[in-house]
Design a protein around this motif. Structure first.
Motif: not given
Length: 330
Positions: A40-51, A55-59, A61-71
């Protein structure tokens, strides 16, 4: 039914609930936490990014940087940095859910996107493993006056390369096999080494370097999955010979497989992200992240072995049943 089909059939925009239900692959393969929280949270943000036309691949790539920041946050031993690591890795996981749902909403599903999605998860855990090792090296082993030093790297290598890699790869493979028998080829993302290698061989040697690298590596990834599942490969070959495509397999035969496969889906979910992440969060917050590696090696490996043996046994039994049917028909 796709979102576009729903809009065409109903003549109106589908509701959030309809979109959420349409995004679920099947009740058999979905995890409770994903259905009621992550999706549900993913879909909420997907609708925002759609508007916004992202592009899905940009999201991804963003997740990669978030994962590295978490590390980076998990490298520290204090609670506040580790809580920040939890929040960042959870956000990366939300992005992982978002990119797939965004791809479906915008009809931008591609093999490259799916593989990039899996690569992102690998980067998260590689980064986290590296950070944990750097964090733990100067610490003392429990009950001793010996520092972890190089031993934590050995423990991480066993946990990551020998345990985590085949566990997550085969868990996804078994889900795709289940979806193949449940929904047919259109409902599954099951790929084969032969298919991907054929694409690689068809590419020109000049001017397609990145594509050749991509398909070479993905073909070998598929090959690894196939080598670890010999009984399913024999069953799949027998299915091709007896019925052609899975859609031609009689319903009772498909249900026979699904009855055996369905109880194993809970293990594929355990071997995916959520259980690993929860244990990672707890061990990092408790300042004993080395326990996470032991969890990978002992607990998850036992689950993997049971899942693997059970699935291979199921495939062998069904193949033998088909062979007996052929003998009786003869």
């Amino acid at each position: 039914m796709t979102c576009k089909d729903k809009m065409a059939n109903n003549g109106k925009e589908p509701s959030f609930g309809e979109l959420l239900r349409a995004s679920l692959k099947s009740k058999d393969t979905e995890e409770w936490l994903d259905v009621h929280f992550t999706r549900p949270i993913g879909l909420f943000f997907a609708l925002i990014w759609k508007r916004l036309g992202v592009h899905p691949n940009a999201i991804t790539i963003l997740s990669i940087f978030l994962g590295i920041a978490a590390a980076v946050m998990f490298y520290h031993t204090d609670v506040w940095h580790n809580l920040a690591g939890v929040a960042l890795l959870m956000t990366a996981n939300f992005c992982d859910s978002t990119d797939g749902q965004l791809a479906r909403l915008t009809n931008q599903k591609t093999l490259v996107g799916r593989v990039l999605d899996g690569f992102a998860g690998d980067v998260w855990f590689f980064s986290v493993y590296f950070a944990i090792c750097m964090r733990t090296m100067p610490q003392l082993m429990p009950g001793t006056d010996i520092k972890w030093g190089v031993w934590i790297w050995i423990l991480a290598a066993v946990a990551g390369l020998i345990c985590h890699s085949p566990q997550s790869s085969d868990a996804d493979y078994y889900r795709q096999i289940h979806l193949l028998f449940l929904k047919g080829k259109k409902g599954s993302e099951l790929d084969t080494y032969a298919q991907q290698r054929a694409i690689y061989d068809s590419l020109p040697k000049k001017g397609a370097f990145l594509k050749r690298v991509f398909y070479f590596n993905y073909a070998n990834y598929c090959k690894g999955q196939e080598k670890r599942t010999p009984e399913f490969q024999r069953l799949h070959a027998a299915m091709k010979e007896k019925y052609g495509e899975v859609e031609n397999v009689p319903d009772k035969c498909r249900e026979r497989f699904l009855e055996g496969s369905r109880p194993l889906m809970k293990y594929t979910n355990i071997l995916s992200f959520n259980t690993r992440a929860i244990v990672l969060y707890i061990t990092c917050l408790a300042n004993c992240p080395w326990v996470y590696f032991l969890f990978e090696i002992i607990v998850l490996m036992c689950i993997y072995i049971h899942m693997h043996r059970s699935h291979e046994k199921l495939c062998r039994e069904i193949r033998n049943e088909w062979m007996e049917e052929n003998g009786n028909e003869g």
